[in-house]
Motif scaffolding. Sequence first.
Motif: not given
Length: 220
Positions: A41, A44-45, A47, A97
């Motif tokens: 990644a 990331q979604q 974060e 993400s």
Amino acid sequence: MKIIKDTHLIQSFLTSSHTRQVFPESYRPKLRLVTYEAGEAICQQDEQLTALSLVVKGKVKIVRKLFNGKEYILDISSSPNLIGNIELMTNQKIVSSVIPLEKVWVVQLPLYNRQELLSDISFLYKVGKGLATSLYQQNIQAASNIGYSVKERLATHILDIENQGHFQLELHLLADSFGTSYRHLLRTIKFFLENKIILKQGKGYFICDRAVLEKLRIHP
């Protein structure tokens, strides 16, 4: 993530037209060149955003995890693609993400001083222009998913990705990006094969009747 130390490679990417279109000249000393492998990644979604990332080479998928745990592929994107502009402007956590589908090369600007960026009119203009372009493309894609058949969307996709007649299809990703079912996509591919529009070759395909695909192609 791997930080590239090769000076020649760094200069070739940092001075490219794509990089100059996004990052003003004054930010060049702060930029770094990194690579990500497939499946690793870039962000990331949910974060916190730590860097703006410009994908300058390679293909990524943009994925949003829903409240029920399912993942929805918002887009499959080839370079160049700026990641983090929405989060920078709205001061929120990462919305989706971003996962490489192959090895990708990324020019990154670490966010050590967000206020400096948000006070830079030249930089904000470039970010705003990029957001407007993305919104335009999303509107076109949304309209295509509603107004065009899977045959037309598949033909357009094939012509966009083919290389001397050869191409590969990532079926699950493609079905999600078309907003259609995997089964429907398979039926459409079968139709193309049975009518000798395309030919299966190993793990990929070959265009047999380009004229038919051109008639089906979607023109914005």
